[in-house]
Design an enzyme around this catalytic site. Structure first.
Site, mmCIF file in Angstrom:
data_model
loop_
_atom_site.group_PDB
_atom_site.id
_atom_site.type_symbol
_atom_site.label_atom_id
_atom_site.label_comp_id
_atom_site.label_asym_id
_atom_site.label_seq_id
_atom_site.Cartn_x
_atom_site.Cartn_y
_atom_site.Cartn_z
ATOM 1 N N ASP A 283 0.918 -1.243 -0.162
ATOM 2 C CA ASP A 283 0.038 0.201 0.068
ATOM 3 C C ASP A 283 0.896 0.992 -0.109
ATOM 4 O OD1 ASP A 283 0.947 -0.427 2.611
ATOM 5 O OD2 ASP A 283 -0.820 -0.002 3.515
ATOM 6 N N GLU B 285 25.389 12.910 -27.806
ATOM 7 C CA GLU B 285 25.974 12.024 -26.710
ATOM 8 C C GLU B 285 26.837 10.933 -27.057
ATOM 9 O OE1 GLU B 285 23.144 9.563 -24.664
ATOM 10 O OE2 GLU B 285 21.576 11.066 -25.481
ATOM 11 N N HIS C 47 18.744 12.718 -28.817
ATOM 12 C CA HIS C 47 17.350 12.435 -28.993
ATOM 13 C C HIS C 47 16.965 14.134 -28.299
ATOM 14 C CE1 HIS C 47 18.008 12.216 -24.306
ATOM 15 N NE2 HIS C 47 18.750 11.452 -24.740
ATOM 16 N N ASP D 15 26.286 9.435 -15.988
ATOM 17 C CA ASP D 15 25.185 9.983 -16.867
ATOM 18 C C ASP D 15 23.930 10.359 -15.890
ATOM 19 O OD1 ASP D 15 23.043 10.389 -18.546
ATOM 20 O OD2 ASP D 15 23.401 8.923 -19.719
ATOM 21 N N HIS E 90 24.861 3.097 -29.900
ATOM 22 C CA HIS E 90 23.511 3.737 -29.986
ATOM 23 C C HIS E 90 23.482 5.182 -30.752
ATOM 24 C CE1 HIS E 90 25.583 6.631 -26.966
ATOM 25 N NE2 HIS E 90 26.097 5.782 -26.363
ATOM 26 N N HIS F 99 13.641 11.473 -22.854
ATOM 27 C CA HIS F 99 13.804 11.083 -24.280
ATOM 28 C C HIS F 99 12.563 11.828 -24.816
ATOM 29 C CE1 HIS F 99 16.363 7.347 -23.381
ATOM 30 N NE2 HIS F 99 17.053 8.706 -23.452
ATOM 31 N N GLU G 173 28.025 13.918 -23.007
ATOM 32 C CA GLU G 173 26.836 14.197 -23.388
ATOM 33 C C GLU G 173 26.379 15.667 -22.877
ATOM 34 O OE1 GLU G 173 23.489 11.985 -21.464
ATOM 35 O OE2 GLU G 173 22.226 12.608 -23.257
ATOM 36 N N HIS H 279 23.264 0.865 -19.998
ATOM 37 C CA HIS H 279 21.841 1.180 -18.746
ATOM 38 C C HIS H 279 22.333 0.661 -17.451
ATOM 39 C CE1 HIS H 279 18.945 2.317 -21.962
ATOM 40 N NE2 HIS H 279 19.863 3.252 -22.170
ATOM 41 N N ASP I 285 20.306 16.485 -19.311
ATOM 42 C CA ASP I 285 20.695 15.029 -19.566
ATOM 43 C C ASP I 285 22.168 15.136 -19.696
ATOM 44 O OD1 ASP I 285 21.148 12.420 -20.202
ATOM 45 O OD2 ASP I 285 19.691 12.518 -21.903
ATOM 46 N N ARG J 4 31.688 8.225 -22.607
ATOM 47 C CA ARG J 4 30.422 8.970 -23.378
ATOM 48 C C ARG J 4 30.640 10.417 -22.843
ATOM 49 N NH1 ARG J 4 26.474 6.068 -22.303
ATOM 50 N NH2 ARG J 4 25.554 6.854 -20.449
ATOM 51 N N TYR K 108 32.757 2.088 -26.301
ATOM 52 C CA TYR K 108 32.879 1.038 -25.472
ATOM 53 C C TYR K 108 33.476 0.139 -25.653
ATOM 54 C CZ TYR K 108 28.512 4.255 -24.732
ATOM 55 O OH TYR K 108 28.114 5.448 -24.582
HETATM 56 N N1 GLY Z 1 20.302 9.298 -19.925
HETATM 57 C C1 GLY Z 1 19.533 8.819 -20.665
HETATM 58 C C2 GLY Z 1 20.012 9.039 -22.208
HETATM 59 O O1 GLY Z 1 21.341 9.576 -22.142
HETATM 60 O O2 GLY Z 1 19.564 9.012 -23.155
HETATM 61 MN MN MN Z 2 20.648 11.170 -23.492
HETATM 62 MN MN MN Z 3 22.096 10.707 -20.663
#
Ligand code: GLY
Ligand code: MN
Ligand code: MN
Length: 439
Positions: A33, A379, A348, A254, A344, A355, A403, A237, A265, A401, A383
């Site tokens: 609950d 970004e 975005h 990230d 990737h 996103h 970003e 992720h 982001d 990465r 890797y």
């Molecule tokens: N943090 C999610 C992305 O970079 O798309």
């Molecule tokens: Mn992102």
């Molecule tokens: Mn990100």
């Protein structure tokens, strides 16, 4: 409230004589609950600014009594004592500027009436099955009244792409929110660079950043923070964030906060011990150059594909230079045979959702072209997993990465996440600082 009213008018112009229903977010149970923190639905917020759950906004342009209606929870002394204050119907009508307000308990009775005499109904067809089922029950009821002279909706149309197209270009208030979120997140990344070190745990760094998110006035993380030491950075992720950091590794973070539901982001990657090794530097420079190449494409008239292609060319050439890949640039670009190391997209849309739920292609299936006020991420990453024997040994376990969040302006672009350093020297300098200076 004026801005929400303007957005509703714009949506009316896209709906024609169709009706539309937009539900609020739903409170979700975490265990028995006890719930997760409530988060308002982005589209509902975009059109109302109303923060409560158990609400539903209706567009009913053919309804003679009023063309917008809001269903919401009525005032309830006991419930409000336990769960928190409610705006109530009267105040909602006055404050939110909708034509009609009803108790959410009247939904089954009132909503079918509001939908009368509309030929079509817009709603989210794909991510809210209970609402689709409910709407179908209402429409079945209306359609059953064959001898009455009302028109009942015969078409259901998916609504989010329409609102998504409106959300592509951000207005001044939206840009302010994202700028503020980016500034706070930048401060948290600076603090993380100063704080992280040998034998600290990933979750300590996460906790420090999320403390700063709240302390600086955001509502908290926009998405689950990724705090990935060493080879963990090669899990895209990675959210476990529970391993001990080693001084010779890099730390990929990230993490970004949200302000008034608008996300930032940011990813930064830095040396836990404060100085990049020669190998780490080499890979880092490639990712940084890819990011700058993509940035140079970010201007009115270009698209996210321009950014992606520019970044990809630099990254794949880099993989060849590092001897991770063999062969030629053109052959890898043609066969897309670099995806083990660069898997990737380069970016975005960013907004109410990290996103952001806006279209990527137009009705002719070509890319959405950048216009002033659009915001997106850049970004790129490389890797190089520890377990991959095709990677030269000295590079194994490096994941990087970088970003940033980028706003298209009338003369190019603005980097909204400039507070977090990314040049090698500036990053190393930030690693030498005292994290307490950011608290
Ligand atoms: N943090 C999610 C992305 O970079 O798309
Ligand atoms: Mn992102
Ligand atoms: Mn990100």
């Amino acid at each position: 409230m004026e801005i929400y009213s303007q957005r509703r008018e714009k949506l009316f112009s896209l709906l024609g004589d169709g009706a539309a229903i937009i539900p609020s977010g739903v409170e979700k149970i975490k265990s028995f609950d006890t719930g997760y923190p409530f988060r308002q639905d982005s589209n509902f917020n975009y059109l109302t600014g109303f923060e409560e759950p158990e609400s539903l906004l209706v567009f009913c342009p053919q309804n003679p009594e009023g063309k917008t209606a809001l269903f919401l929870r009525p005032k309830d002394k006991l419930a409000e004592m336990w769960e928190g204050r409610r705006m109530g119907l009267d105040k909602a009508k006055e404050v939110l500027g909708v034509d009609l307000v009803f108790s959410i308990h009247e939904l089954d009775k009132k909503l079918p009436e509001l939908l009368e005499n509309h030929s079509k109904l817009y709603l989210d067809l794909f991510s809210n099955r209970p609402l689709v089922d409910k709407a179908l029950r209402y429409l079945t009821k209306l359609a059953g009244r064959k001898k009455s002279k009302i028109i009942s909706p015969q078409n259901l149309i998916n609504l989010p792409p329409l609102i998504g197209s409106m959300r592509l270009r951000k207005d001044a208030t939206e840009i302010e929110n994202i700028k503020k979120a980016a500034e706070i997140s930048g401060k948290a990344h600076l603090a993380a660079m100063a704080f992280a070190g040998h034998e600290k745990n990933e979750y300590e760094v996460q906790a420090l950043m999320e403390y700063i998110f709240k302390k600086e006035g955001s509502q908290g993380s926009a998405y689950q923070s990724i705090v990935a030491g060493g080879n963990n950075a090669n899990v895209l992720h990675y959210i476990n964030n529970n391993e001990v950091l080693k001084k010779d590794d890099l730390l990929l973070i990230d993490a970004g906060c949200e302000v008034n539901l608008y996300a930032s982001d940011i990813t930064r990657t830095f040396p836990i011990g404060g100085r990049f090794s020669a190998e780490q530097k080499e890979v880092y420079q490639i990712v940084l150059e890819a990011q700058k190449k993509a940035l140079s494409q970010s201007k009115i008239g270009n698209t996210l594909t321009h950014n992606h292609d520019a970044a990809t060319e630099v990254l794949v050439q880099g993989l060849l230079d590092l001897k991770v890949l063999k062969g030629t640039l053109s052959e890898h670009l043609e066969k897309q045979s670099f995806k083990d190391y660069w898997p990737h997209g380069t970016g975005h849309w960013l907004g109410l959702d990290v996103h952001d739920n806006s279209p990527y292609v137009n009705e002719e299936k070509s890319d959405i072209v950048f216009e002033e006020g659009m915001i997106f991420t850049i970004e790129p990453g490389l890797y190089l997993p520890a377990e991959d024997s095709n990677v030269p040994e000295k590079l194994r376990g490096i994941g990087i990465r970088i970003e940033d969040d980028v706003l298209i302006t009338n003369n190019g672009h603005e980097i909204l996440t400039h507070h977090a350093p990314k040049e090698i020297e500036a990053v190393e300098e930030a690693c030498q600082k005292n994290y307490r200076d950011f608290l």
